[in-house]
Write an enzyme that holds these catalytic residues in place. Structure first.
Site, short mmCIF file in Angstrom:
data_model
loop_
_atom_site.label_atom_id
_atom_site.label_comp_id
_atom_site.label_asym_id
_atom_site.label_seq_id
_atom_site.Cartn_x
_atom_site.Cartn_y
_atom_site.Cartn_z
N GLU A 44 0.77 -1.15 -0.09
CA GLU A 44 -0.02 -0.22 -0.07
C GLU A 44 0.84 1.17 0.00
O GLU A 44 1.85 1.27 0.58
CB GLU A 44 -0.89 0.21 1.17
CG GLU A 44 -1.95 1.24 1.16
CD GLU A 44 -2.89 1.50 2.24
OE1 GLU A 44 -2.17 1.39 3.41
OE2 GLU A 44 -3.69 2.18 2.05
N ASP A 119 -2.70 11.95 -2.41
CA ASP A 119 -2.76 13.76 -1.99
C ASP A 119 -3.20 14.14 -3.68
O ASP A 119 -2.48 13.70 -4.74
CB ASP A 119 -1.54 14.29 -1.76
CG ASP A 119 -1.02 13.48 -0.49
OD1 ASP A 119 -2.27 13.72 0.35
OD2 ASP A 119 0.02 13.47 0.02
N ASP A 155 -11.23 10.54 -4.38
CA ASP A 155 -12.75 11.28 -4.35
C ASP A 155 -12.47 12.58 -5.19
O ASP A 155 -13.17 13.47 -5.35
CB ASP A 155 -12.97 11.85 -2.82
CG ASP A 155 -11.82 12.65 -2.30
OD1 ASP A 155 -10.82 12.64 -2.70
OD2 ASP A 155 -12.11 13.07 -1.17
C1 LIG Z 1 -4.91 11.92 1.46
S1 LIG Z 1 -4.05 10.78 2.15
C2 LIG Z 1 -4.79 9.27 2.18
C3 LIG Z 1 -4.43 8.26 3.36
C4 LIG Z 1 -4.82 6.97 3.17
N1 LIG Z 1 -4.54 6.19 2.15
C5 LIG Z 1 -6.57 7.14 3.35
O1 LIG Z 1 -7.39 6.68 2.27
O2 LIG Z 1 -7.03 7.12 4.47
C6 LIG Z 1 -2.49 10.46 1.08
C7 LIG Z 1 -1.26 9.87 2.10
O3 LIG Z 1 -0.13 9.37 1.20
C8 LIG Z 1 0.94 9.81 1.70
N2 LIG Z 1 1.78 10.08 0.70
C9 LIG Z 1 2.03 11.00 -0.37
N3 LIG Z 1 3.05 10.73 -1.09
C10 LIG Z 1 3.71 9.58 -0.83
C11 LIG Z 1 4.85 8.99 -0.90
N4 LIG Z 1 5.55 9.41 -2.31
N5 LIG Z 1 5.15 7.72 -0.79
C12 LIG Z 1 4.41 7.49 0.71
N6 LIG Z 1 3.30 8.13 1.06
C13 LIG Z 1 2.95 9.13 0.26
C14 LIG Z 1 0.46 11.13 2.48
O4 LIG Z 1 1.52 11.48 3.64
C15 LIG Z 1 -0.69 10.71 3.05
O5 LIG Z 1 -0.76 10.26 4.37
#
Ligand SMILES: C[S@@+](CC[C@H](N)C(=O)[O-])C[C@H]1O[C@@H](n2cnc3c(N)ncnc32)[C@H](O)[C@@H]1O
Length: 224
Positions: A44, A119, A155
């Site tokens: 994931e 993101d 979303d």
């Molecule tokens: C909007 S949150 C969604 C979290 C989770 N997947 C959810 O649906 O509740 C996006 C997550 O991706 C992480 N993230 C962004 N770019 C990433 C990367 N290159 N490698 C690992 N994590 C990343 C962010 O820190 C954040 O916690």
């Protein structure tokens, strides 16, 4: 040196098994190098606070799970969930998942790759930072096993539509996306009455979207 003291948590749950920095992962990541067995391995990317990692690793003890989360604070929270529930088949890594996709996974290694609510990087000049991008989807295809699947939920309609178009152009071998449904669970009810399905949220962001009636776009690609 890692930037953060690791394997400690505020709640003093030992995280020795459940938390690494990405640079502490094996150079070549497989179930064998990470877990010492040959169970199918799922990845994931962007686990956030780790609801998916907790639930999925509990439902599928016959699989191994690696969650990669760039925000250290969330990686710790997710690792704490795994430690609390004694998930020996799941590990969180704190750091950027993209270099791992490129360098660490051999071809045909992963049974599934999951990206939920990445993101959005709304601004045009920032869109190249999106984690679902032409390079990442090519690597995802390469490192999936035959019949392995790539799950992508968001979303953000614009992210969804542009990703679908980009994947069709960059990795046509994936074929068309397969719509996925939200999960629900049957609650236990007395005999004779109708079972009522209750929502089962895959991630925290899915919960947030559904509670606020925000549409969610869900697809899966299967590697044939
Ligand atoms: C909007 S949150 C969604 C979290 C989770 N997947 C959810 O649906 O509740 C996006 C997550 O991706 C992480 N993230 C962004 N770019 C990433 C990367 N290159 N490698 C690992 N994590 C990343 C962010 O820190 C954040 O916690």
């Amino acid at each position: 040196m890692p930037r953060h003291p690791i394997n400690r948590s505020a709640s003093a749950i030992p995280l020795d098994h459940h938390l690494r920095m990405v640079d502490q992962l094996p150079a070549i990541i497989t179930s064998q190098t990470l877990f010492g067995n040959d169970s199918p391995l799922e990845l994931e990317i962007g686990s956030g606070k780790g609801l998916f990692m907790q639930n999925r690793s509990g439902k599928h003890p016959e699989h191994n799970f690696l969650g990669v989360e760039i925000a250290y604070k969330y990686a710790v929270q997710a690792a704490e969930r795994l430690a609390k529930h004694n998930r020996t088949n799941a590990i969180m890594a704190s750091g950027d998942a993209e270099p791992l996709l490129e360098k660490s996974f051999p071809d045909q290694t992963l049974a599934a790759v999951h990206i939920y609510f990445p993101d959005p990087w709304w601004k045009k000049k920032h869109k190249k930072r999106r984690v679902v991008n032409p390079q990442s989807v090519k690597h995802i295809y390469r490192i999936l096993t035959t019949n392995g699947s790539f799950h992508f939920w968001t979303d953000v309609l614009e992210y969804f539509e542009s990703a679908i178009e980009m994947i069709a152009a960059e990795v046509p071998q994936f074929g068309p996306p397969i719509p996925e449904e939200p999960e629900s669970e049957q609650t236990e009810v007395p005999a004779g009455s109708n079972p009522s399905p209750t929502p089962s949220y895959r991630t925290h962001f899915e919960r947030r979207s559904r509670l606020h009636q925000i549409p969610v776009y869900r697809v899966r690609y299967d590697k044939r």
